[in-house]
Each structure stands twice: as C-alpha cells, then as structure tokens.
Design a protein around this motif. Sequence first.
Motif, mmCIF file in Angstrom:
data_model
loop_
_atom_site.group_PDB
_atom_site.id
_atom_site.type_symbol
_atom_site.label_atom_id
_atom_site.label_comp_id
_atom_site.label_asym_id
_atom_site.label_seq_id
_atom_site.Cartn_x
_atom_site.Cartn_y
_atom_site.Cartn_z
ATOM 1 N N LYS A 90 1.297 15.424 -14.421
ATOM 2 C CA LYS A 90 0.964 13.843 -13.808
ATOM 3 C C LYS A 90 2.082 13.205 -13.170
ATOM 4 N N PHE A 91 3.410 13.517 -13.799
ATOM 5 C CA PHE A 91 4.637 12.900 -13.340
ATOM 6 C C PHE A 91 4.907 13.483 -11.769
ATOM 7 N N LEU A 92 4.590 14.638 -11.426
ATOM 8 C CA LEU A 92 4.750 15.243 -10.222
ATOM 9 C C LEU A 92 3.611 14.583 -9.121
ATOM 10 N N TYR A 93 2.491 14.284 -9.664
ATOM 11 C CA TYR A 93 1.438 13.799 -9.113
ATOM 12 C C TYR A 93 1.734 12.470 -8.486
ATOM 13 N N GLU A 94 2.156 11.538 -9.518
ATOM 14 C CA GLU A 94 2.379 10.109 -9.193
ATOM 15 C C GLU A 94 3.956 9.985 -8.222
ATOM 16 N N LYS A 95 4.560 10.993 -8.403
ATOM 17 C CA LYS A 95 5.822 11.101 -7.537
ATOM 18 C C LYS A 95 5.516 11.385 -6.063
ATOM 19 N N LYS A 96 4.375 12.455 -5.762
ATOM 20 C CA LYS A 96 3.958 12.786 -4.487
ATOM 21 C C LYS A 96 3.197 11.701 -4.024
ATOM 22 N N LYS A 97 2.468 10.769 -4.792
ATOM 23 C CA LYS A 97 1.637 9.863 -4.352
ATOM 24 C C LYS A 97 2.330 8.639 -3.819
ATOM 25 N N LYS A 98 3.556 8.398 -4.430
ATOM 26 C CA LYS A 98 4.406 7.269 -3.885
ATOM 27 C C LYS A 98 5.241 7.475 -2.727
ATOM 28 N N GLU A 99 5.677 8.967 -2.462
ATOM 29 C CA GLU A 99 6.116 9.483 -1.449
ATOM 30 C C GLU A 99 5.230 9.296 -0.249
ATOM 31 N N LYS A 100 3.832 9.708 -0.479
ATOM 32 C CA LYS A 100 2.927 9.628 0.647
ATOM 33 C C LYS A 100 2.845 8.063 1.032
ATOM 34 N N GLU A 101 2.570 7.374 0.281
ATOM 35 C CA GLU A 101 2.317 5.832 0.497
ATOM 36 C C GLU A 101 3.661 5.211 1.246
ATOM 37 N N ILE A 102 5.015 5.653 0.832
ATOM 38 C CA ILE A 102 6.096 5.212 1.727
ATOM 39 C C ILE A 102 6.094 5.752 3.179
ATOM 40 N N LYS A 103 5.475 7.080 3.267
ATOM 41 C CA LYS A 103 5.580 7.667 4.335
ATOM 42 C C LYS A 103 4.394 6.788 5.320
ATOM 43 N N ALA A 104 3.221 6.596 4.811
ATOM 44 C CA ALA A 104 2.094 5.933 5.487
ATOM 45 C C ALA A 104 2.751 4.677 6.161
ATOM 46 N N LYS A 105 3.418 4.036 5.030
ATOM 47 C CA LYS A 105 3.872 2.692 5.553
ATOM 48 C C LYS A 105 4.773 2.864 6.922
ATOM 49 N N ALA A 106 5.673 3.785 6.716
ATOM 50 C CA ALA A 106 6.618 3.868 7.690
ATOM 51 C C ALA A 106 5.811 4.491 9.127
ATOM 52 N N ALA A 107 4.937 5.297 8.817
ATOM 53 C CA ALA A 107 4.095 5.592 10.017
ATOM 54 C C ALA A 107 3.621 4.560 10.848
ATOM 55 N N LYS A 108 3.078 3.592 10.042
ATOM 56 C CA LYS A 108 2.273 2.534 10.547
ATOM 57 C C LYS A 108 3.011 1.644 11.664
ATOM 58 N N THR A 109 4.488 1.738 11.731
ATOM 59 C CA THR A 109 5.205 1.035 12.477
ATOM 60 C C THR A 109 5.174 1.754 13.986
ATOM 61 N N VAL A 110 4.373 1.249 14.730
ATOM 62 C CA VAL A 110 4.284 1.987 16.074
ATOM 63 C C VAL A 110 5.150 1.026 17.197
ATOM 64 N N ILE A 111 5.855 1.612 18.171
ATOM 65 C CA ILE A 111 6.514 0.900 18.878
ATOM 66 C C ILE A 111 6.227 1.348 20.331
ATOM 67 N N LYS A 112 5.682 0.473 21.040
ATOM 68 C CA LYS A 112 5.307 0.524 22.553
ATOM 69 C C LYS A 112 6.499 0.173 23.546
ATOM 70 N N GLU A 113 6.909 0.769 24.263
ATOM 71 C CA GLU A 113 8.079 0.330 25.195
ATOM 72 C C GLU A 113 7.250 -0.100 26.678
#
Length: 199
Positions: A90-113
Amino acid sequence: MAKRSGRRGFNTRTDNKPEFRINEHIRVPEIRLVGENVEEIGEAVGQQLEAGTVYPTRAAKDWARKVELDLVEISPNAKPPVVKIIDFNKFLYEKKKKEKEIKAKAAKTVIKEIRFGPNTDDHDFDFKVRHAKGFLEDGAKVKAYVHFRGRTIVFKERGELLLLRFLKELEDYGTAEALPKMEGRRMIVMISPKKSKKK
C-alpha cells in the motif's frame, strides 16, 4: 487493527537493490519508530508504544508480524534509522500515485514559442497575436522573443517596443512573468495565461 488480505511471507522480498529495506533486511540493532498508527499498533500487541521513540529492531519486527504488516525503513541514514510499521504494498502504491500526480502537473505546463524579427510588419504581428491569444486561452504559456540577426542587434529598442506592444495586446489573456530581457541574441518575455480558460 486493519489487516491486509493475502498474507504473504514475512521475508519474501528479494529485489536486487530495493529502494527501501523491509522486515528481515533491516539488520541494525535499534530503530526509531514513527507513524500515525504507532499507538494503535501498541494496543494490538499489548505494548505502550510512542511515535518517535527508539526501540530494539527485533521487538519492532515482532510487532509488525503480529499485526500482519511490514517494518519499513523510511530514513536509513538517520541514527538510528527511522522506520514505520505499515502495509508495504500500500505504501509503494501511494508513493507511485503521488509521483504520478507530480509528473502530471509538470506535464500540464505547455510552453508555446512565438518568434519575431525586429522588423516584423503589422500583418505578421496581428497574425502572431491571434495565435498567442489561442494558446493562452488553452492554458499554455507563451514565450515570445525577438531574434536579432547580425547587425540587427542595434535595434534592441525596436525589439523591446514590439514585445511591450505584444503584451499590451494580450493583457486580457495573459500576464508577463517579467519585463522583456536579453538572452544572447534574443529578447525574451514569458507570458502566463490568466485563470479563466476557454469556455
């Protein structure tokens, strides 16, 4: 005390380099036990336990066995190492879930030039403004820059005025993170979208 279903052996983890040491892989004589469930575990095993207290590792392993959970090393470099008694899967699952959320938030920042020259004409300028409005409405950031080739570097003021005019056109759609600044042969400004997205 909630017990996990599908009880597995206490010493079944055989990873070559596990990220966390658990159960019998923890071989130090003493550990510091932490976690929100320490008192609850104490009640379940008939001991008065306090979070943050140092205990013999052997005793902590016994308590983990009794409640059918794992002894997991959280901070191996602390003296003594810090552990929790938890469901490792359960600990590993929660850890992966948090990492996934952080990654998803970072991926949402799109920069157009959007690129300008110091001599960009009005038609091209308006075309680029329309594009920038669309990007900002979609929630993307816009990185606008004036590229100075060769001798056009003498037209820095013209480039700055162009970017300031660009910002003025977009003031209902986005906000400049800072004033235009030179980076090498480019004058750059970053524009963040305003909160309201496209309806």
